[in-house]
Design an enzyme around this catalytic site. Structure first.
Site, PDB file in Angstrom:
ATOM      1  CD  GLU A  26      -0.971   0.577   3.678  1.00 46.55           C
ATOM      2  OE1 GLU A  26      -1.316   1.763   3.598  1.00 46.55           O
ATOM      3  OE2 GLU A  26      -1.231  -0.149   4.648  1.00 46.55           O
ATOM      4  CE  LYS A 160      -2.631   1.111  12.648  1.00 47.63           C
ATOM      5  NZ  LYS A 160      -3.277   0.476  11.477  1.00 47.63           N
TER       6      LYS A 160
END
Length: 309
Positions: A26, A160
């Site tokens: 990405e 996360k």
């Protein structure tokens, strides 16, 4: 309907055409995830790790409205320093093309463009998920729905702990996305090796994961796979430290009314400040670790595809 085809660099095009191993990367980690020059150094370091492990890196971005798969060194440098780059999820790509914008691609956008380019494996840091308080805000990352509709395998360090991990795993189950932990029973939480939750499955070698990918695609499920690769022990942060830091950053975001696509970049930047740079060091190490596993998987997967011919 004819699908759009991104422009591939010569190296990536040759690798895809010959069935050689390729790993997609990405670009929001370059444009929105880290400050300069750490973003450029990380991008180059991650590409180097992929090459060292026998695969071709393919960093994905939108450059002046053009879909690009595989960037040259000078293009990575320009992207790392650019100021007016937008952050593009899968839904934003068409508008960025119309407006001739440059865009860093998120997980969902990178998955989509990798699939259009014929690349099966994608390495990133962490995947988006269900945000805390989603029962009121409905804030659920497009990464999860893209995993449910695009067959790209995503190698990440879990999600996360700023997110609601339990709800994220439930949502992935609803989307029929297998969650495979590498070498552990535990689902990792980005900066830490355990989240307190178990992954659906455990596999212990890149070859086993590649075989699971191969069979998953042969079953025609149409979904991606999440490969959860724990951060190396030497780089991991403690639960107590990171949970306290995240709590402070989340509270500050609430007070400032920061939400939607601005929330995650704010939290990561604030966590890095509060941790005196320790979280950035951990982020860099886990991305390289994921790139290594993804490249090893890609080598094994390419060999399996060739044996099918």
């Amino acid at each position: 309907m004819t699908l759009l085809k991104p422009k591939l660099s010569r190296e990536v095009a040759d690798a895809v055409a010959s069935g050689s191993p390729v790993v997609a990367l990405e670009s929001t980690i370059i444009t929105h995830g880290m400050p300069y020059p750490a973003n450029l150094e990380t991008a180059l370091g991650v590409e180097a790790v992929i090459r060292e492990n026998g695969a071709v890196p393919a960093t994905i971005a939108v450059i002046n409205g053009e879909l690009r798969v595989g960037l040259e060194r000078h293009e990575l440098d320009e992207l790392a320093q650019a100021k007016n780059v937008v952050k593009a999820s899968g839904r934003d790509i068409a508008v960025a093309m119309v407006k001739k914008q440059s865009a860093g691609t998120t997980v969902s956008a990178t998955m989509l463009l990798a699939d259009l380019a014929g690349i099966d494996i994608f390495a990133t840091g962490g995947v988006g998920g269900v945000h805390r308080g989603a029962e009121q805000t409905f804030d659920i990352s497009a990464d999860l729905t893209e995993l449910g509709r695009t067959k790209t395998a995503v190698v990440c360090a879990g999600v996360k702990s700023i997110l609601d991990i339990a709800k994220t795993l439930e949502y992935l189950e609803t989307q029929r996305v297998p969650v495979i932990a590498y070498g552990t029973e535990d689902f990792p939480a980005f900066f830490t090796r355990e989240s307190g939750y178990k992954a659906d499955h455990r596999l212990d070698t890149p070859e086993e994961i590649a075989q699971a990918m191969h069979l998953h695609h042969k079953l025609g499920t149409g979904t991606g796979l999440m490969i959860a690769n724990p951060i190396p022990e030497s780089a991991a942060l403690t639960h107590e430290f990171i949970d306290g830091t995240i709590a402070d950053a989340v509270r500050e975001a609430d007070e400032k009314g920061i939400g939607r696509k601005e929330l995650t970049p704010f939290l990561l930047a604030r966590i890095n400040e509060l941790s005196n740079g320790e979280s950035l060091k951990a982020n860099i190490e886990l991305v390289k670790n994921n790139a290594r596993l993804a490249a090893q998987m890609a080598v094994a997967y390419a060999a399996m595809k060739k044996s099918d011919r």
